[in-house]
Design a protein around this motif. Sequence first.
Motif, PDB file in Angstrom:
ATOM      1  N   VAL A 126       0.889  -1.215  -0.020  1.00  0.00           N
ATOM      2  CA  VAL A 126       0.009   0.068   0.065  1.00  0.00           C
ATOM      3  C   VAL A 126       0.719   1.384  -0.148  1.00  0.00           C
ATOM      4  CG1 VAL A 126      -1.638  -1.128   1.330  1.00  0.00           C
ATOM      5  CG2 VAL A 126      -0.215   0.078   2.605  1.00  0.00           C
ATOM      6  N   SER A 127       0.297   2.297  -0.047  1.00  0.00           N
ATOM      7  CA  SER A 127       0.934   3.785  -0.216  1.00  0.00           C
ATOM      8  C   SER A 127      -0.179   4.829   0.001  1.00  0.00           C
ATOM      9  CB  SER A 127       1.568   3.905  -1.495  1.00  0.00           C
ATOM     10  OG  SER A 127       0.645   4.050  -2.430  1.00  0.00           O
ATOM     11  N   VAL A 128       0.720   6.110   0.429  1.00  0.00           N
ATOM     12  CA  VAL A 128      -0.039   7.141   0.587  1.00  0.00           C
ATOM     13  C   VAL A 128      -0.024   7.640  -1.107  1.00  0.00           C
ATOM     14  CG1 VAL A 128      -0.346   9.578   1.299  1.00  0.00           C
ATOM     15  CG2 VAL A 128       0.090   7.653   2.749  1.00  0.00           C
ATOM     16  N   ASP A 129      -0.981   7.898  -1.885  1.00  0.00           N
ATOM     17  CA  ASP A 129      -0.863   8.499  -3.121  1.00  0.00           C
ATOM     18  C   ASP A 129      -1.216  10.035  -2.980  1.00  0.00           C
ATOM     19  OD1 ASP A 129      -0.265   5.943  -4.142  1.00  0.00           O
ATOM     20  OD2 ASP A 129      -2.099   5.817  -5.300  1.00  0.00           O
ATOM     21  N   LYS A 130      -0.145  10.729  -3.910  1.00  0.00           N
ATOM     22  CA  LYS A 130      -0.346  12.167  -3.816  1.00  0.00           C
ATOM     23  C   LYS A 130      -0.389  12.758  -5.227  1.00  0.00           C
ATOM     24  CE  LYS A 130       2.054  13.163   0.592  1.00  0.00           C
ATOM     25  NZ  LYS A 130       1.262  13.999   1.082  1.00  0.00           N
ATOM     26  N   ALA A 131      -1.626  13.150  -5.569  1.00  0.00           N
ATOM     27  CA  ALA A 131      -1.865  13.773  -6.872  1.00  0.00           C
ATOM     28  C   ALA A 131      -1.555  15.301  -6.613  1.00  0.00           C
ATOM     29  CB  ALA A 131      -3.222  13.685  -7.300  1.00  0.00           C
ATOM     30  N   CYS A 143      -3.610  19.647  -3.998  1.00  0.00           N
ATOM     31  CA  CYS A 143      -2.929  18.207  -3.770  1.00  0.00           C
ATOM     32  C   CYS A 143      -4.091  17.136  -3.181  1.00  0.00           C
ATOM     33  CB  CYS A 143      -2.013  18.221  -2.732  1.00  0.00           C
ATOM     34  SG  CYS A 143      -1.199  16.679  -2.182  1.00  0.00           S
ATOM     35  N   ILE A 144      -4.209  16.336  -3.812  1.00  0.00           N
ATOM     36  CA  ILE A 144      -5.304  15.164  -3.465  1.00  0.00           C
ATOM     37  C   ILE A 144      -4.506  14.087  -2.893  1.00  0.00           C
ATOM     38  CG2 ILE A 144      -7.274  13.497  -4.102  1.00  0.00           C
ATOM     39  CD1 ILE A 144      -7.905  15.697  -6.126  1.00  0.00           C
ATOM     40  N   ASN A 145      -4.615  13.624  -1.654  1.00  0.00           N
ATOM     41  CA  ASN A 145      -4.300  12.332  -0.968  1.00  0.00           C
ATOM     42  C   ASN A 145      -4.990  11.177  -0.952  1.00  0.00           C
ATOM     43  OD1 ASN A 145      -1.733  13.862  -0.359  1.00  0.00           O
ATOM     44  ND2 ASN A 145      -2.597  14.320   1.571  1.00  0.00           N
ATOM     45  N   SER A 146      -4.781  10.140  -1.379  1.00  0.00           N
ATOM     46  CA  SER A 146      -5.678   9.096  -1.155  1.00  0.00           C
ATOM     47  C   SER A 146      -4.976   7.569  -0.656  1.00  0.00           C
ATOM     48  CB  SER A 146      -6.421   8.630  -2.576  1.00  0.00           C
ATOM     49  OG  SER A 146      -5.276   8.539  -3.793  1.00  0.00           O
ATOM     50  N   ALA A 147      -5.767   6.670  -0.012  1.00  0.00           N
ATOM     51  CA  ALA A 147      -5.060   5.302   0.043  1.00  0.00           C
ATOM     52  C   ALA A 147      -4.826   4.533  -1.040  1.00  0.00           C
ATOM     53  CB  ALA A 147      -5.977   4.741   1.060  1.00  0.00           C
ATOM     54  N   GLY A 148      -3.615   4.399  -1.390  1.00  0.00           N
ATOM     55  CA  GLY A 148      -3.014   4.043  -2.779  1.00  0.00           C
ATOM     56  C   GLY A 148      -2.761   2.330  -2.696  1.00  0.00           C
ATOM     57  N   GLU A 205     -11.309  10.871 -11.565  1.00  0.00           N
ATOM     58  CA  GLU A 205     -10.799  10.366 -10.598  1.00  0.00           C
ATOM     59  C   GLU A 205     -10.401   8.897 -10.269  1.00  0.00           C
ATOM     60  OE1 GLU A 205     -11.285  11.349  -5.540  1.00  0.00           O
ATOM     61  OE2 GLU A 205     -12.861  11.871  -7.033  1.00  0.00           O
ATOM     62  N   THR A 206      -9.420   8.477 -10.186  1.00  0.00           N
ATOM     63  CA  THR A 206      -8.921   7.147 -10.328  1.00  0.00           C
ATOM     64  C   THR A 206      -9.671   6.335  -9.392  1.00  0.00           C
ATOM     65  OG1 THR A 206      -6.586   7.739 -10.944  1.00  0.00           O
ATOM     66  CG2 THR A 206      -6.794   5.425 -10.228  1.00  0.00           C
TER      67      THR A 206
END
Length: 310
Positions: free
Chosen positions: A9-14, A32-37, A289-290
């Motif tokens: 897993v990762s913290v995804d930062k767009a 900046c949009i952060n999501s659980a990646g 949005e992915t």
Amino acid sequence: MITTVTLNVSVDKAYYIKGKVEPGTVARVQKCINSAGGKGLNVARIIDFCGEDVFATGFAGGFNGDYVKALLQSDGIENQFTSIKNETRSCINILAEDETSTEFLEPGAPVSKEEVEQFFKDFDPMIEKSDVLTISGSVPAGVPKDVYARMVNRIKEKGKHVILDTSGEALEEGIKAGPTMIKPNDEELEAILGVQITDRQQTIDAAKKMRDQYGIEYVVVSLGGDGALVVSEEGIFHGRPPKLKAVNTVGCGDSMVGAFAVAMKRKMEIEEALSYAIAVSAANAINPETGHIRMEDVKEILPKVTIERV
């Protein structure tokens, strides 16, 4: 319930910036949009959008690991991760005005042998309460190459369905356990089987060989904008989406995996399952949005999907 496994897993930062990426310069981030990646977490969100109960698991460590869990909670995704001492990675995607995307993907934090064994102790009860499980993405350093095969074997021993969506050595080892479904592309079929694929018939032949050689019920081959092929005991089927204007194809494969998991949970026949999976994947492609879909889009696309027996 459907359980999704994401070991890396990762913290995804767009990062959204004006202009374009210029090496050696300072760029001001406009948004900046952060999501659980991680691929499996995209799968989990799709399953939730489709209206099924979903549970996410894997490894998580440090402040980033806690943040991933908090982000999932905010998305309404139940989760339980095996804790590791190292910090969960971050991945950055820079999205410029010229519509280019530049990604920086950190490697997964190393996981110890003891942490791997703890994961399996945590995982066994999750198998019991799941109808379908999905395993997605890469593995972090320190995790043995046969980890997915071990997981698939445990899941099958308990009579549950499992979808494996990975690549490289993790896929080569994982398929030896005969998961219910895999989703390779032509390049992965070539690498594992040692064949060359230059046309659609060779894709079909390779998928049939993969299915027969490893005892996999459903081999689903992604064909991008041309949909997907399914090779199964019921037959070979080619599903195509209608013509749509795609705005973001990232996450379409994960959307397809999530939809197939939902279809398995709902005991759909393979043709219905393929139609549903293609509609969900297409709905992701028209969403900026992915890993996000609107069910009204799925309902509109579904009747326009075509299925052909090959």
